[in-house]
Design a protein around this motif. Structure first.
Motif, PDB file in Angstrom:
ATOM      1  N   LEU A 197      35.401   2.661   7.945  1.00 30.94           N
ATOM      2  CA  LEU A 197      35.983   3.053   6.661  1.00 30.94           C
ATOM      3  C   LEU A 197      35.476   2.168   5.529  1.00 30.94           C
ATOM      4  O   LEU A 197      35.105   2.655   4.462  1.00 30.94           O
ATOM      5  N   ALA A 198      35.480   0.840   5.763  1.00 29.35           N
ATOM      6  CA  ALA A 198      35.041  -0.089   4.715  1.00 29.35           C
ATOM      7  C   ALA A 198      33.591   0.160   4.329  1.00 29.35           C
ATOM      8  O   ALA A 198      33.219   0.049   3.150  1.00 29.35           O
ATOM      9  N   GLU A 199      32.774   0.547   5.297  1.00 30.44           N
ATOM     10  CA  GLU A 199      31.358   0.809   5.030  1.00 30.44           C
ATOM     11  C   GLU A 199      31.156   2.128   4.291  1.00 30.44           C
ATOM     12  O   GLU A 199      30.333   2.223   3.380  1.00 30.44           O
ATOM     13  N   ASN A 200      31.911   3.147   4.703  1.00 27.37           N
ATOM     14  CA  ASN A 200      31.591   4.509   4.260  1.00 27.37           C
ATOM     15  C   ASN A 200      32.400   5.015   3.080  1.00 27.37           C
ATOM     16  O   ASN A 200      31.949   5.919   2.373  1.00 27.37           O
ATOM     17  N   LEU A 201      33.595   4.469   2.839  1.00 26.98           N
ATOM     18  CA  LEU A 201      34.418   4.982   1.752  1.00 26.98           C
ATOM     19  C   LEU A 201      33.745   4.950   0.382  1.00 26.98           C
ATOM     20  O   LEU A 201      33.895   5.899  -0.394  1.00 26.98           O
ATOM     21  N   PRO A 202      33.016   3.864   0.041  1.00 25.75           N
ATOM     22  CA  PRO A 202      32.399   3.837  -1.299  1.00 25.75           C
ATOM     23  C   PRO A 202      31.398   4.961  -1.535  1.00 25.75           C
ATOM     24  O   PRO A 202      31.071   5.269  -2.673  1.00 25.75           O
ATOM     25  N   ARG A 203      30.927   5.577  -0.465  1.00 22.29           N
ATOM     26  CA  ARG A 203      29.952   6.665  -0.605  1.00 22.29           C
ATOM     27  C   ARG A 203      30.582   8.027  -0.338  1.00 22.29           C
ATOM     28  O   ARG A 203      29.884   9.002  -0.080  1.00 22.29           O
ATOM     29  N   SER A 204      31.911   8.076  -0.400  1.00 26.38           N
ATOM     30  CA  SER A 204      32.599   9.327  -0.062  1.00 26.38           C
ATOM     31  C   SER A 204      33.609   9.700  -1.138  1.00 26.38           C
ATOM     32  O   SER A 204      33.838   8.959  -2.095  1.00 26.38           O
ATOM     33  N   ALA A 205      34.247  10.847  -0.931  1.00 33.10           N
ATOM     34  CA  ALA A 205      35.287  11.293  -1.859  1.00 33.10           C
ATOM     35  C   ALA A 205      36.538  10.431  -1.768  1.00 33.10           C
ATOM     36  O   ALA A 205      37.421  10.536  -2.622  1.00 33.10           O
ATOM     37  N   TYR A 206      36.620   9.575  -0.754  1.00 33.44           N
ATOM     38  CA  TYR A 206      37.795   8.714  -0.562  1.00 33.44           C
ATOM     39  C   TYR A 206      37.609   7.326  -1.165  1.00 33.44           C
ATOM     40  O   TYR A 206      38.370   6.414  -0.879  1.00 33.44           O
ATOM     41  N   GLU A 207      36.612   7.186  -2.005  1.00 35.27           N
ATOM     42  CA  GLU A 207      36.312   5.878  -2.604  1.00 35.27           C
ATOM     43  C   GLU A 207      37.504   5.202  -3.266  1.00 35.27           C
ATOM     44  O   GLU A 207      37.641   3.973  -3.180  1.00 35.27           O
TER      45      GLU A 207
END
Length: 493
Positions: A197-207
């Motif tokens: 989550l910490a890796e991928n959230l900034p690149r997703s709609a959940y940022e």
């Protein structure tokens, strides 16, 4: 610049169907309140939430946000009376959400979040039975939500936290209660979920939920699994936080102080954002006092005094008086030391492990100043200075078994962190020999650390033997935590 980009991204996100489900409307006003909560600007968040309730009284994101405010308020104030006053809000918030759209991914998620937040606060005061029921409820809700909405990534936040906590809980009532519900937990699974989550959230709609994920992940890395990666990961992820975030100050300073970066912790704390919009956070005064004393700066006393004056909570009162006692001792003021030790015994509470340990130390003999000095320097990460402090001494320099055990334990820790494994192992063995019959933790912890060195060297049989020694040593300080650490070592092997 980063702030402007984030605002543009948030506006785009708010147009996405991800954020609006019937009466679960994470609109611009709610998102702004959520952001202020994670900067610890709770008064501003309260105003925004109150405004949202006037405009959209049926928006079921409101009770979730209100619960976030109570959660961080209680973490900051650490006040048991406030906890007892506010906990009645839980049921009415759950009731509003229960009446809403079951087809929204926020429906089960919000119910789970509220249960989990109250469980985490409740556990601070030893209310383990109710906390275990709330954790079980949150776990079941999140697992059900994952089946219904596999693409709703926020489920992994709570499940990751629960898995990690359950996988590391020492034997005791809480673990037994949760096991009875069928929750086992898996540390590696939980860590992997939070890391992803910490890796991928900034690149997703959940940022927008990134700060919350990092808050829990940093807690887990530092205090639950004691990861050697805690420092690097904390600063990697919190770098994205705005500099106006008091939560960023706390996470970075706490992590720096826990990982031997004492000067950095002091710099962060002395430059923290301030103003009436921020939630009062007395703990930061305590943390600055600890960091300064680890540098042998006796001006730390003023920050400990400030903490005692502003703190309305239950934690670290005994530990603060113990630190003031140490300052008096380092000033050769034995009368002042005795006065503060008496306050350790008569004031504060023992909900926190540090306060329990402070009381144990207050009831023990006067600490040896040389060992105390080395201890403080080591805790601050000043390894060379700590080594120099102990260099003129050997086992014969100390009269009591307790001081001999501590001397070797301190020497072992210093040389361990300096990468001098053979010297560390020798001192750890002496700490075990001198301390195995004492109530102090030196022998048991030395056994665990010896096991870790042999684990690193791939000497599996020796590692297992020392983890077992740690488990078999009983009736000492930090027994459950050290035993659990040793059991985790055996599981890894």
């Amino acid at each position: 610049m980063r702030r402007n980009k984030r605002r543009k991204l948030l506006l785009l996100l708010l147009l996405s169907p991800l954020f609006t489900f019937a009466n679960f409307d994470f609109n611009a006003n709610c998102l702004k309140a959520y952001q202020h909560i994670f900067e610890l600007k709770l008064n501003t968040a309260r105003q925004l939430i109150a405004n949202e309730r006037k405009i959209h009284p049926n928006n079921s994101i409101i009770p979730l946000l209100e619960n976030y405010v109570d959660y961080f308020y209680l973490l900051g104030t650490d006040n048991k009376q406030e906890f007892e006053r506010l906990q009645k809000n839980k049921e009415k918030r759950l009731a509003q959400i229960n009446d809403d759209d079951v087809k929204s991914p926020y429906y089960l998620y919000a119910l789970a979040e509220i249960n989990l937040q109250w469980a985490l606060v409740r556990g601070r005061y030893g209310a383990y039975y109710t906390a275990s029921r709330e954790i079980n409820k949150a776990n079941n809700l999140l697992e059900e939500n994952t089946k219904k909405f596999p693409g709703f990534h926020l489920n992994a936040k709570g499940l990751g936290l629960i898995n990690t906590l359950m996988g590391t809980l020492p034997d005791g009532f809480l673990k037994s209660a949760l096991s009875a519900f069928g929750i086992k937990g898996n540390v590696q699974t939980g860590l992997a979920m939070l890391d992803k989550l910490a890796e991928n959230l900034p690149r997703s709609a959940y940022e927008p939920f990134f700060e919350e994920v990092v808050f829990y992940y940093v807690y887990v890395l530092n205090d639950v699994v004691h990861s050697p990666l805690a420092y690097a990961k904390t600063f990697k992820y919190t770098e994205r936080f705005t500099d106006s975030s008091l939560l960023k100050t706390y996470l970075q300073a706490y992590t720096a102080s826990k990982n031997g970066k004492n000067d950095q912790a002091i710099a962060i704390l002395t430059e923290k954002p301030s103003g009436i919009s921020y939630q009062p956070f007395p703990y930061l005064d305590y943390l600055l006092g600890v960091s300064l004393l680890n540098k042998l700066d006796l001006n730390a006393a003023s920050h400990f005094d400030k903490y005692l004056q502003s703190n309305k909570g239950t934690s670290y009162i005994k530990d603060t008086y113990l630190h003031l006692a140490w300052i008096a001792l380092l000033k050769n003021d034995e009368a002042g030391y005795a006065d503060y030790v008496n306050k350790v015994k008569t004031r504060g509470y023992t909900f926190q492990e540090k306060d329990k340990q402070a009381l144990n130390e207050a009831n023990a003999a006067l600490p040896h100043k040389v060992l105390l000095t080395a201890r403080l320097l080591f805790d601050g990460g000043y390894l060379s200075k700590a080594d120099e402090t102990l260099a003129p001494f050997d086992n014969e320099s100390f009269n009591s078994l307790k001081d001999k055990a501590e001397f070797n334990y301190r020497q072992g820790r210093i040389n361990d962190d300096l990468g001098k494994d053979d010297i560390a192992l020798s001192h750890y063995q002496d700490a075990i020999n001198y301390g195995k019959s004492l109530k102090q933790y030196y022998a048991a912890k030395a056994a665990v650390l010896t096991g870790k060195i042999y684990e690193k060297k791939k000497k599996i049989d020796k590692a297992k033997a020392y983890f077992t020694i740690a488990i078999n040593l009983k009736n000492h300080e930090y027994e459950s935590g050290i035993e659990n650490e040793a059991k985790q070592g055996l599981k890894r092997l």
